[in-house]
Enzyme design. Structure first.
Site, short mmCIF file in Angstrom:
data_model
loop_
_atom_site.label_atom_id
_atom_site.label_comp_id
_atom_site.label_asym_id
_atom_site.label_seq_id
_atom_site.Cartn_x
_atom_site.Cartn_y
_atom_site.Cartn_z
N HIS A 185 49.95 41.12 84.72
CA HIS A 185 51.26 40.62 84.30
C HIS A 185 52.31 41.71 84.14
O HIS A 185 53.45 41.42 83.79
CB HIS A 185 51.12 39.81 83.01
CG HIS A 185 50.60 38.44 83.31
ND1 HIS A 185 49.32 38.21 83.76
CD2 HIS A 185 51.21 37.23 83.28
CE1 HIS A 185 49.16 36.93 83.98
NE2 HIS A 185 50.28 36.30 83.70
N SER A 241 53.84 33.33 84.62
CA SER A 241 52.68 33.98 84.00
C SER A 241 51.53 33.00 83.98
O SER A 241 51.74 31.79 84.12
CB SER A 241 53.00 34.42 82.58
OG SER A 241 52.86 33.34 81.67
N ASP A 242 50.33 33.48 83.81
CA ASP A 242 49.24 32.57 83.50
C ASP A 242 49.27 32.35 81.98
O ASP A 242 50.03 33.00 81.25
CB ASP A 242 47.89 33.11 83.99
CG ASP A 242 46.86 31.98 84.15
OD1 ASP A 242 47.12 30.87 83.63
OD2 ASP A 242 45.81 32.19 84.76
N TRP A 243 48.44 31.46 81.54
CA TRP A 243 48.39 30.95 80.18
C TRP A 243 48.44 32.07 79.13
O TRP A 243 47.46 32.81 78.98
CB TRP A 243 47.10 30.15 80.08
CG TRP A 243 46.84 29.37 78.85
CD1 TRP A 243 46.21 29.79 77.73
CD2 TRP A 243 47.18 27.99 78.64
NE1 TRP A 243 46.12 28.77 76.83
CE2 TRP A 243 46.71 27.64 77.37
CE3 TRP A 243 47.83 27.01 79.40
CZ2 TRP A 243 46.86 26.37 76.83
CZ3 TRP A 243 47.98 25.75 78.88
CH2 TRP A 243 47.50 25.45 77.60
#
Ligand code: BGC
Length: 786
Positions: A301, A323-325
């Site tokens: 990220h 972004s992912d979680w």
């Protein structure tokens, strides 16, 4: 001309200036430009952005989970669980009414996990009350059909099953159907395709991938994006796709999700990056999700090289990053390379991130960071421009709502059901058959069906909401559908529907029932079904320390084998099952993967010989976990030496899959032997004959080896394939194309080049040497692709 980041920001700043002028010019008119559907998208974005405050912009970069999802999570999770649970979420200190209010105030740009059309409409209605009336972009994990939707969408086979079809056109078709079902139910952005090249099948998310080969993964990914996005998603029947997860989380150091990856730059470029490059350059994917994991010490990220230098500036990515979680906050919380969430936001956005999945505080930090002069306003403008571009092109300003009356007639249509069935038929792989299949002379026979996956929704795979009973066919139900036609009797015994639940008593009962039957269909495998999270044995965040069957399944199989009855094993699992002993002690093994809503029907059709199996393995099935890493496209020295207690061959090779008929392949012929320039092409032809007695489909595969190279190269790499249907006795000539990129790799300076020299071209019906015939070609000169 490809815009660099700098030139793009510069143009945006200029146009925003003129946008302000334009705003003044149109201020007398009732309709601002951005609300005028006939104005061009760029003018609409400029106009809208000129009216937005920094806070409005930061809001567009913020995503939240849906209100219903929040309510459920509030009931299920403690605050401590929140950190590690990637499936549920809520916001400590915030009530659902707070989130609704923020939406009304225009402080939220996007939602995820909105699982009904009614809720999508409600949220859009809240957004329409906001001052600028910017519609919401609603994302969902429509990974294999819009299966997460709660209301009976078409559940196609999972990606690993889809890859086993080696049928890109069918992939494109089901993806287009998925987009239609999504738009009908209020979502416009799917977090798929997962184009992680699978290099470690312990990873629980194996079933979400298209397998171990960069070329197959790339083809499936491109087909999925093209089907989902259409030309450029400017239609109410298309959605935005999301290539994920950048990058290499499929080869973490211990097989666990989100754990560190440590791979060379060369492996990144040769194995993991090619599908991303193609997703961007061939399919114009409009969003990319970063990965949970770090690569070589750099959390995904905040990887500026990946997000900005390579994907955006060198390869021309034109969409936005999500972004992912919770992973931006995890830059500080998990990776410990930022001191807090705010610094994580700075690092992530500076590296190229555009939207936060999910929750509060992010947008406040964006505003603070800009005001403090740490984050440039241009970076924010770049992000918001793309997000708004998506909303305009998707037609959301004109049509934020869906027509609830049309939902039922648009989803789970007969046409979509047929395509799901077709994909299951083509994706199921016959791994062993000593002649028992297809089943014959069943008149009056007793078929005994048992096993944990015989009669439930495990066939649907991960990212699926519970489906209405009438919308799917289990394997037991599929077999029963043929009882009348073939005059057999079937008996089903529920021995425990999860592998962990199978008791010794269940095993004894199953054994005695098997002893009274003529044939046993034993349905084993794993369970990635997220609505039964405590009993999952694979899937997201449940990784496998063994590739053997979980729970008491092998004991169940052993007991039934002791009866001496003929046994057909059917595996239902997104992850490969390595059980060499079991495979050699039963008559047949059908690997159904996770075949989706009509998987039970497709399995039964194959058992009965109504359909000739034609799926091929999209990954190598090792004999044991100790053989890992085991991939077909390994380097030349991988198997010079041997293991003390294990063979060095796989249980089944990549590309393998049996048929009820037999095929003969001629030696390959080439249209010419010299590959001369960047636009050159060589056609490789091979005659395939159905030498058996049943009509069948075969997947003709072409592998290439660079015989002598400046860096070591794989012993073979898949570079072409075609599915062909043949009547008994029929011969067809199949042609596959060699292009410059089929021969190219990255040189010492990471230019993509064809090095001069000899290449071996191999054709056949699996990656195993014994199944391949070869010819050589030459590239006399170096060719530089980029
Ligand atoms: C997964 C993503 C998914 C996201 C939203 C994450 O836990 O890694 O693949 O898209 O959740 O559901």
């Amino acid at each position: 001309m490809r815009l660099t980041k700098v030139s793009f920001s510069f143009l945006l700043a200029i146009s925003l200036f003129f946008g302000c002028q334009a705003q003044k010019k149109t201020s007398k008119s009732d309709t601002p430009i951005y609300l005028n559907p006939s104005a061009n998208v760029d003018a609409r974005i400029q106009d809208l952005m000129s009216r937005m405050t920094l806070e409005d912009k930061a809001a567009q970069m913020s995503q939240y989970v849906g209100l219903e999802h929040m309510r459920k999570a509030l009931g299920d999770l403690s605050e401590d669980d929140l950190d590690k649970n990637d499936a549920q979420g809520f916001y400590p200190g915030f009530k659902t009414t707070d989130i609704a209010r923020l939406t009304e105030e225009g402080k939220i740009g996007s939602f995820l996990h909105v699982l009904t059309a009614e809720e999508a409409n409600e949220l859009q209605a809240l957004a329409q009350k906001s001052p600028l009336k910017i519609p919401l972009l609603i994302g969902i994990d429509a990974i294999h059909g819009n299966a997460y939707y709660q209301g009976g969408a078409t559940v196609y086979p999972t990606p690993i099953t889809q890859a086993a079809t080696f049928n890109d056109d069918l992939m494109r078709k089901v993806s287009a159907q998925t987009a239609i079902e999504m738009r009908a139910t209020g979502t416009q952005w799917t977090f798929t395709p997962n184009i992680d090249v699978l290099r470690d099948p312990r990873w629980g998310r194996t079933g979400e991938t298209f397998g171990e080969d960069p070329f197959l993964v790339g083809n499936m990914g491109v087909a999925a994006i093209e089907g989902l996005q259409g030309e450029d998603f400017s239609s109410t029947n298309h959605v935005i796709a999301c290539a994920k997860h950048l990058i290499a989380g499929s080869q973490s150091i211990n097989g666990l999700n989100a754990s560190p990856t440590d791979v060379s730059k060369r492996t990144l470029f040769e194995i993991f990056l090619p599908p991303y490059r193609r997703a961007v350059q061939e399919a114009n994917v409009f969003s990319i999700m970063a990965a949970h994991n770090e690569v070589n010490g750099m959390p995904g990220h905040m990887d500026k090289f990946m997000m900005t230098d390579l994907m955006r500036n060198r390869w021309g990515f034109k969409g936005f990053y999500v972004s992912d979680w919770n992973d931006i906050s995890r830059i500080a919380k998990w990776h410990h390379v930022a001191k807090d969430f705010k610094e994580s936001v700075l690092f992530s956005l500076s590296a190229g991130m555009d939207m936060n999945m999910h929750g509060p505080f992010f947008q406040d930090y964006v505003v603070e960071l800009v005001n403090e002069g740490k984050l440039s306003v241009e970076r924010v403008n770049d992000a918001v421009y793309k997000i708004l571009e998506a909303k305009f092109k998707l037609g959301l300003f004109e049509n934020p709502y869906v027509d609830l009356k049309k939902v039922k007639t648009t989803i789970f249509t007969p046409e979509h059901q047929e395509a799901a069935l077709q994909q299951a038929r083509e994706g199921i792989v016959l791994q062993k058959n000593d002649g028992i299949l297809p089943l014959r002379n069943l008149d009056g026979k007793r078929i005994f069906i048992t096993g944990p996956n015989a009669d439930n929704m495990t066939i649907l795979g991960d990212w699926t909401s519970p489906q209405p009973d009438e919308n799917y066919v289990t394997i037991k139900e599929g077999i029963d559908q043929f009882a009348k036609k073939y005059k057999f009797n079937s008996e089903y015994y529920d021995c425990g529907q999860r592998s962990k639940w199978i008791t010794d008593e269940n095993i004894n009962i199953a054994k005695s029932k098997a002893a009274q039957s003529d044939l046993v269909v034993l349905v084993l495998g794993e369970n990635s079904y997220r609505h039964d999270w405590p009993n999952k044995t694979t899937g997201e965040n449940i990784d496998r320390a063994t590739l053997a069957l979980s729970g008491n399944q092998l004991n169940l199989a052993k007991a039934i084998i002791e009866t001496g009855k003929p046994i057909v094993v059917v595996y239902v699992s997104g992850s490969p099952i390595a059980e060499p002993w079991l495979e050699s002690n039963v008559k047949a093994v059908v690997n159904a993967w996770e075949p989706g809503a009509f998987g039970g029907q497709a399995v039964a059709e194959i058992l009965m010989g109504e359909v000739n199996p034609s799926g091929k393995l999209p990954l190598t099935i090792p004999r044991s976990v100790g053989q890992l890493q085991m991939v077909y496209n390994h380097k030349p020295t991988a198997y010079i030496h041997k293991y003390n207690t294990e063979k060095k061959v796989p249980l089944h090779p990549f590309g393998f899959g049996l048929s009820y008929t037999s095929f003969q392949f001629s030696e390959p012929q080439v249209s010419k032997t010299s590959f001369n320039s960047i636009d050159d092409k060589i056609l490789v032809s091979v005659n395939v004959t159905n030498t058996g007695e049943m009509k069948g489909e075969e997947v003709v595969q072409m592998y290439i080896r660079d015989n002598i190279s400046s860096y070591t190269r794989p012993v073979k790499e898949l570079k072409g394939y075609k599915r062909v249907s043949l009547e008994p006795g029929e011969t067809k000539t199949v042609s596959l194309e060699i292009k410059a990129e089929s021969l190219a790799f990255y040189d010492a300076d990471y230019h993509f080049v064809v090095e001069p020299g000899e290449f071996t071209i191999m054709t056949g019906n699996s990656s195993a040497d014994k199944d391949l015939k070869s010819i050589t070609i030459n590239a006399p000169d170096k060719i530089i692709l980029d």
